[in-house]
Design a protein around this motif. Structure first.
Motif, short mmCIF file in Angstrom:
data_model
loop_
_atom_site.label_atom_id
_atom_site.label_comp_id
_atom_site.label_asym_id
_atom_site.label_seq_id
_atom_site.Cartn_x
_atom_site.Cartn_y
_atom_site.Cartn_z
N ALA A 68 0.82 -1.20 0.00
CA ALA A 68 0.00 0.00 0.00
C ALA A 68 0.86 1.26 0.00
CB ALA A 68 -0.93 0.01 1.21
N SER A 69 1.97 1.24 0.74
CA SER A 69 2.87 2.40 0.77
C SER A 69 3.49 2.63 -0.61
CB SER A 69 3.97 2.19 1.80
OG SER A 69 3.43 2.09 3.11
N LEU A 70 3.92 1.55 -1.25
CA LEU A 70 4.47 1.67 -2.60
C LEU A 70 3.42 2.22 -3.56
CD1 LEU A 70 6.79 1.21 -4.58
CD2 LEU A 70 5.97 -1.15 -4.86
N GLY A 71 2.20 1.69 -3.46
CA GLY A 71 1.12 2.18 -4.32
C GLY A 71 0.80 3.64 -4.06
N ALA A 72 0.81 4.05 -2.79
CA ALA A 72 0.51 5.44 -2.45
C ALA A 72 1.58 6.38 -3.01
CB ALA A 72 0.41 5.60 -0.93
N ILE A 73 2.83 5.95 -2.95
CA ILE A 73 3.92 6.76 -3.51
C ILE A 73 3.75 6.92 -5.02
CG2 ILE A 73 6.40 6.78 -3.98
CD1 ILE A 73 6.80 5.51 -1.23
N VAL A 74 3.41 5.83 -5.69
CA VAL A 74 3.17 5.90 -7.15
C VAL A 74 2.00 6.84 -7.45
CG1 VAL A 74 2.49 4.57 -9.17
CG2 VAL A 74 4.14 3.61 -7.57
N MET A 75 0.93 6.75 -6.66
CA MET A 75 -0.22 7.64 -6.86
C MET A 75 0.18 9.10 -6.72
SD MET A 75 -3.26 5.79 -4.71
CE MET A 75 -3.38 4.00 -4.68
N GLU A 76 0.98 9.40 -5.71
CA GLU A 76 1.38 10.78 -5.48
C GLU A 76 2.29 11.28 -6.59
OE1 GLU A 76 1.61 14.47 -4.17
OE2 GLU A 76 0.26 12.93 -3.39
N LEU A 77 3.18 10.44 -7.06
CA LEU A 77 4.06 10.84 -8.16
C LEU A 77 3.26 11.07 -9.45
CD1 LEU A 77 7.12 8.49 -7.57
CD2 LEU A 77 6.95 10.94 -7.08
N ILE A 78 2.27 10.24 -9.68
CA ILE A 78 1.39 10.44 -10.85
C ILE A 78 0.63 11.74 -10.71
CG2 ILE A 78 -0.65 9.57 -12.05
CD1 ILE A 78 0.33 6.74 -11.48
N ARG A 79 0.14 12.01 -9.49
CA ARG A 79 -0.60 13.26 -9.27
C ARG A 79 0.30 14.48 -9.46
NH1 ARG A 79 -1.65 17.28 -5.78
NH2 ARG A 79 0.17 16.70 -4.53
N SER A 80 1.56 14.37 -9.03
CA SER A 80 2.47 15.51 -9.10
C SER A 80 3.00 15.75 -10.50
CB SER A 80 3.65 15.30 -8.14
OG SER A 80 3.20 15.17 -6.81
N ALA A 134 0.74 -5.06 15.74
CA ALA A 134 1.07 -4.36 14.50
C ALA A 134 0.26 -3.07 14.35
CB ALA A 134 0.81 -5.28 13.30
N ILE A 135 -1.03 -3.14 14.66
CA ILE A 135 -1.89 -1.96 14.55
C ILE A 135 -1.45 -0.87 15.52
CG2 ILE A 135 -4.25 -1.13 14.96
CD1 ILE A 135 -5.26 -3.83 13.92
N SER A 136 -1.04 -1.25 16.72
CA SER A 136 -0.59 -0.27 17.71
C SER A 136 0.67 0.45 17.24
CB SER A 136 -0.34 -0.95 19.05
OG SER A 136 -1.51 -1.56 19.55
N ILE A 137 1.61 -0.31 16.69
CA ILE A 137 2.85 0.29 16.19
C ILE A 137 2.56 1.24 15.03
CG2 ILE A 137 5.04 -0.21 15.05
CD1 ILE A 137 5.10 -2.85 16.62
N THR A 186 -4.12 0.22 6.29
CA THR A 186 -3.79 -1.10 6.82
C THR A 186 -4.13 -1.22 8.30
OG1 THR A 186 -1.49 -0.41 7.21
CG2 THR A 186 -1.97 -1.47 5.13
N VAL A 187 -4.04 -0.11 9.03
CA VAL A 187 -4.47 -0.11 10.43
C VAL A 187 -5.95 -0.43 10.53
CG1 VAL A 187 -4.88 1.37 12.43
CG2 VAL A 187 -2.67 1.43 11.29
N VAL A 192 -12.66 -2.05 9.84
CA VAL A 192 -13.60 -1.42 8.91
C VAL A 192 -13.63 -2.15 7.57
CG1 VAL A 192 -14.27 0.76 7.84
CG2 VAL A 192 -13.06 0.77 10.02
N GLY A 193 -12.50 -2.66 7.14
CA GLY A 193 -12.43 -3.30 5.83
C GLY A 193 -11.85 -2.37 4.80
N LEU A 194 -11.14 -2.95 3.83
CA LEU A 194 -10.46 -2.14 2.82
C LEU A 194 -11.42 -1.34 1.95
CD1 LEU A 194 -7.73 -4.72 1.73
CD2 LEU A 194 -7.39 -2.65 3.09
N LEU A 195 -12.61 -1.86 1.72
CA LEU A 195 -13.54 -1.17 0.84
C LEU A 195 -14.27 -0.02 1.52
CD1 LEU A 195 -15.16 -4.13 -1.17
CD2 LEU A 195 -13.22 -2.66 -1.79
N LEU A 196 -14.22 0.04 2.85
CA LEU A 196 -14.98 1.07 3.57
C LEU A 196 -14.09 2.00 4.40
CD1 LEU A 196 -17.94 -1.16 4.87
CD2 LEU A 196 -17.97 0.43 2.95
#
Length: 300
Positions: A68-80, A134-137, A186-187, A192-196
């Motif tokens: 997800a972090s890699l995908g978010a970085i790609v999204m931001e670079l595409i946006r920029s 993991a969620i706490s960290i 991911t937290v 909640v679920g990924l879709l919501l």
């Protein structure tokens, strides 16, 4: 309370509190940037990370964080840097993430469609002790970024050009915010679920903006709403045997509707008394859309 006698519900409630805090804390910046659906896109990509965890036999939370972090970085670079085809590239990334997740989960010897559903819509019974750790960290990381860099993030989200002129590392801050949003997804995916998850990042903020005027108050109230609906939805799902994600989102929308109904007549009355707006365009007088926040309000 009977519900606290069950260890899995104790873990689910802890996770719900952390989700209720972190989702609005990131969502307030996404709303300010008019990127309310970014969490939804990251959720699609994170699904591939979840499936990769099943395929490799590792904790899906950590593989989801990485993908997800890699995908978010790609999204931001595409946006920029993206031109006219930027929206098409993002669409392919979203759909590719969903398709990749479904494909990998079916190739995994330990995965199944049932397992996938718990990540798509949330499941209170599947929050393990390892997940809570993991969620706490990850929640600690999210709060460190969203509160520790709130002034810088506010400036970048409000006006990138102005922030660049003042010497702020705009691209770096944008990428950091994107990664923080990915971590938040991911937290929240267990509860909640990924879709919501995107709804919990946006709706409490939108609800808080109906009755608040400053950034700090909007942040505090949106987190309070997030925690309240996350806990209430989790408890409701336990007694009624329904997906917690759906319960949480419906409750959040209900809070938004109530606060909107309360705030509308007050806003009309206030508008009649408001003098002509100040024409200044400094950072100290910039308003957060929907809540009239100023950068001075960030001093919490």
């Amino acid at each position: 309370m009977e519900i606290l006698n069950y260890a899995f519900m104790q873990r689910a409630l802890i996770a719900a509190v952390l989700v209720g805090i972190t989702a609005p804390a990131v969502g307030i910046y996404l709303v300010q940037r008019r990127q309310a659906i970014m969490g939804d896109g990251i959720g699609h990509v994170a699904l591939t990370g979840v499936a990769l965890g099943f395929l490799t036999g590792t904790n899906p939370v950590w593989t989801a964080v990485a993908v997800a972090s890699l995908g978010a970085i790609v999204m931001e670079l595409i946006r920029s840097y993206g031109k006219t085809r930027g929206d098409l590239a993002l669409a392919m990334l979203f759909y590719g993430g969903m398709a990749g997740g479904v494909l990998l989960i079916n190739l995994s010897p330990t995965g199944s469609n049932a397992n996938l559903t718990t990540y798509l819509f949330g499941s209170i019974t599947t929050v393990s002790p390892e997940d809570v750790t993991a969620i706490s960290i990850l929640a600690g990381f999210v709060m460190l970024i969203t509160l520790g860099l709130r002034r810088q993030l506010f400036a970048v989200c409000q006006d990138e050009e102005f922030a660049r002129v003042t010497g702020l590392p705009v691209l770096l801050l944008n990428l950091l915010l994107a990664v923080t949003a990915a971590v938040t997804v991911t937290v929240a995916m267990r509860v909640v679920g990924l879709l919501l998850v995107s709804a919990l990042m946006v709706v409490p903020v939108a609800a808080a903006q109906q009755v608040t005027r400053g950034f700090a108050m909007t942040l505090v109230l949106s987190i309070a709403i997030g925690v309240t609906v996350a806990l209430s939805g989790t408890v409701f799902s336990f007694y009624e045997d329904v997906p917690p994600g759906a319960s949480i989102v419906v409750l959040a929308i209900g809070v938004f509707a109530v606060l909107t109904a309360i705030a509308t007549p007050l806003a009309r009355k206030r508008a009649r008394k408001t003098a002509a707006p100040d024409a200044s365009c400094t950072l100290d007088s910039v308003a957060l859309p929907g809540s009239r926040s100023t950068e001075d309000d960030v001093k919490v």
